[in-house]
Design a protein around this motif. Structure first.
Motif, PDB file in Angstrom:
ATOM      1  N   ALA A  33     132.690 -10.112 150.862  1.00 55.90           N
ATOM      2  CA  ALA A  33     132.248 -10.616 152.164  1.00 55.90           C
ATOM      3  C   ALA A  33     131.659  -9.521 153.050  1.00 55.90           C
ATOM      4  O   ALA A  33     131.113  -9.811 154.113  1.00 55.90           O
ATOM      5  CB  ALA A  33     133.419 -11.284 152.886  1.00 55.90           C
ATOM      6  N   VAL A  34     131.733  -8.272 152.603  1.00 54.33           N
ATOM      7  CA  VAL A  34     131.293  -7.148 153.434  1.00 54.33           C
ATOM      8  C   VAL A  34     129.779  -7.013 153.384  1.00 54.33           C
ATOM      9  O   VAL A  34     129.174  -6.959 152.308  1.00 54.33           O
ATOM     10  CB  VAL A  34     131.947  -5.833 152.955  1.00 54.33           C
ATOM     11  N   GLN A  35     129.165  -6.950 154.552  1.00 52.55           N
ATOM     12  CA  GLN A  35     127.719  -6.719 154.625  1.00 52.55           C
ATOM     13  C   GLN A  35     127.414  -5.317 154.112  1.00 52.55           C
ATOM     14  O   GLN A  35     128.091  -4.348 154.455  1.00 52.55           O
ATOM     15  CB  GLN A  35     127.251  -6.881 156.064  1.00 52.55           C
ATOM     16  N   LEU A  36     126.370  -5.194 153.302  1.00 50.31           N
ATOM     17  CA  LEU A  36     126.043  -3.914 152.683  1.00 50.31           C
ATOM     18  C   LEU A  36     125.814  -2.816 153.713  1.00 50.31           C
ATOM     19  O   LEU A  36     126.115  -1.641 153.465  1.00 50.31           O
ATOM     20  CB  LEU A  36     124.810  -4.061 151.791  1.00 50.31           C
ATOM     21  N   SER A  37     125.301  -3.168 154.866  1.00 51.62           N
ATOM     22  CA  SER A  37     124.997  -2.164 155.896  1.00 51.62           C
ATOM     23  C   SER A  37     126.253  -1.492 156.442  1.00 51.62           C
ATOM     24  O   SER A  37     126.159  -0.458 157.117  1.00 51.62           O
ATOM     25  CB  SER A  37     124.222  -2.807 157.050  1.00 51.62           C
TER      26      SER A  37
END
Length: 383
Positions: free
Chosen positions: A200-204
């Motif tokens: 669920a973690v945004q790559l940024s």
């Protein structure tokens, strides 16, 4: 000599269909890429790339090897590589916004669950435990023993640690634990799902995402370019017909539609060799309707270099790139390569650029084969 003109098509007047590779349609253009066919109001058929069926790993391979090293920035690419093997997320951050993806988003886009092992996600291995506890939802509140990879990492460095408490508690009790990085252990036995909510973690939010190759983000190289957070699509809706194809005997062309985003897209060719394609309106209706760009030329980027790049990377390749256009946005440049007067054909290619926080190179990483055209073929110009 016949004078060329352009026509801008109303977007709502086009209908779309798909077509197979090397289509025999009257468009007289060919490519190894998946394509779609559009038709304008007067029944002219035009072949365009189908970006819904094209990913970075499915694009043609680059034809030349190369490398650069400047001010601590170094990159290398090899002939035969697809773009996912030499482009990073930072190279396309403005064009396609890949950093807005999470692994869950990517899995949904390619309709495939992410079963990759953690060693196939090297960006994750570079994260320390403190960072992971901050960005992975609920990870800090999870009992450390229930996160096998993290438990093993901690035990390997601090054997006396009690893993039957939350990760946040451990990190607060011993701040040194927070400095440990996942790549300090063998991650090949663990999958993405072994770290709850990691997908669920945004790559940024992952430190170093900009320098990560597309191929090193699980599943990203299979995502269609039209399905990125900022989808790749046609920039504008201007088409023209290739009226004439001229070779290296041509000199000094003043009215052009080619150039760069730095020098503009009407850079004259003042040299002794100015091979080009001369463009007319799609309907080939003669001189009754005169267009703004009538008789203009798209110069061969194999024979003309123009100013490109910006910031700390502007000087790479002497600050030069092949002349061309950006009809599909800033992810890559489309370049006319070698016009052939003998058989009235011309090939085009894509060129990419590298970027970092302080600048971008010229578009000179290529060529990557694109479309081949014959005289009277429609060609897409963009804005």
């Amino acid at each position: 000599m016949k004078i060329g003109r352009f026509i801008t098509l109303n977007c709502f007047s086009l209908f779309f269909a798909t077509t197979s590779l090397y289509s025999p349609f009257p468009a007289q253009s060919q490519t190894n890429l998946p394509t779609r066919l559009i038709s304008n109001d007067v029944g002219k058929q035009i072949l365009l790339p189908d970006w819904q069926r094209i990913s970075f790993s499915q694009m043609p391979t680059i034809q030349k090897s190369g490398s650069i090293k400047i001010n601590g920035f170094s990159r290398q690419w090899n002939a035969g590589d697809t773009p996912d093997k030499y482009l990073t997320l930072g190279d396309i951050d403005e064009a396609l916004k890949p950093q807005l993806f999470s692994l869950s988003n990517i899995a949904n886009m390619i309709n495939s669950p992410n079963t990759s092992t953690l060693d196939k996600f090297p960006l994750l291995g570079k994260q320390n435990l403190q960072r992971l506890a901050e960005i992975v939802p609920n990870l800090g509140e999870t009992t450390t023993a229930k996160i096998p990879a993290i438990a093993l990492l901690i035990k390997s460095k601090y054997p006396q640690t009690n893993a039957n408490t939350s990760l946040s508690n451990l990190l607060s009790q011993n701040p040194e634990l927070g400095k440990l990085k996942l790549n300090q252990i063998n991650l090949s036995s663990y999958t993405i799902s072994d770290i709850p909510n990691l997908d669920a973690v945004q790559l940024s939010k992952l430190v170093g995402w900009q320098n990560t190759l597309i191929k090193d983000i699980p599943g990203l190289n299979a995502v269609p370019l039209a399905s990125f957070p900022l989808p790749l699509t046609e920039s504008g809706n201007t088409f023209a017909r290739i009226d004439f194809i001229w070779g290296t005997a041509e000199k000094r062309r003043q009215r052009t539609v080619s150039g760069s985003d730095v020098a503009g897209f009407s850079v004259p060719c003042s040299g002794q060799k100015c091979p080009h394609i001369e463009l007319d309106n799609l309907e080939n209706s003669g001189r009754n309707i005169r267009g703004k760009f009538e008789g203009s030329s798209w110069i061969s980027g194999k024979h003309q270099q123009v100013e490109g790049g910006w910031g700390c990377l502007k000087s790479v390749n002497g600050g030069k790139e092949p002349t061309g256009r950006l009809p599909y946005g800033s992810a890559f440049k489309v370049v006319v390569m070698e016009p052939n007067e003998k058989n009235d054909t011309v090939d085009t290619a894509l060129f990419f650029r590298f970027k970092n926080a302080c600048g971008a190179t010229p578009y000179f990483i290529g060529p990557v084969p694109f479309f081949n055209y014959k005289v009277n073929s429609p060609i897409f110009l963009g804005n």
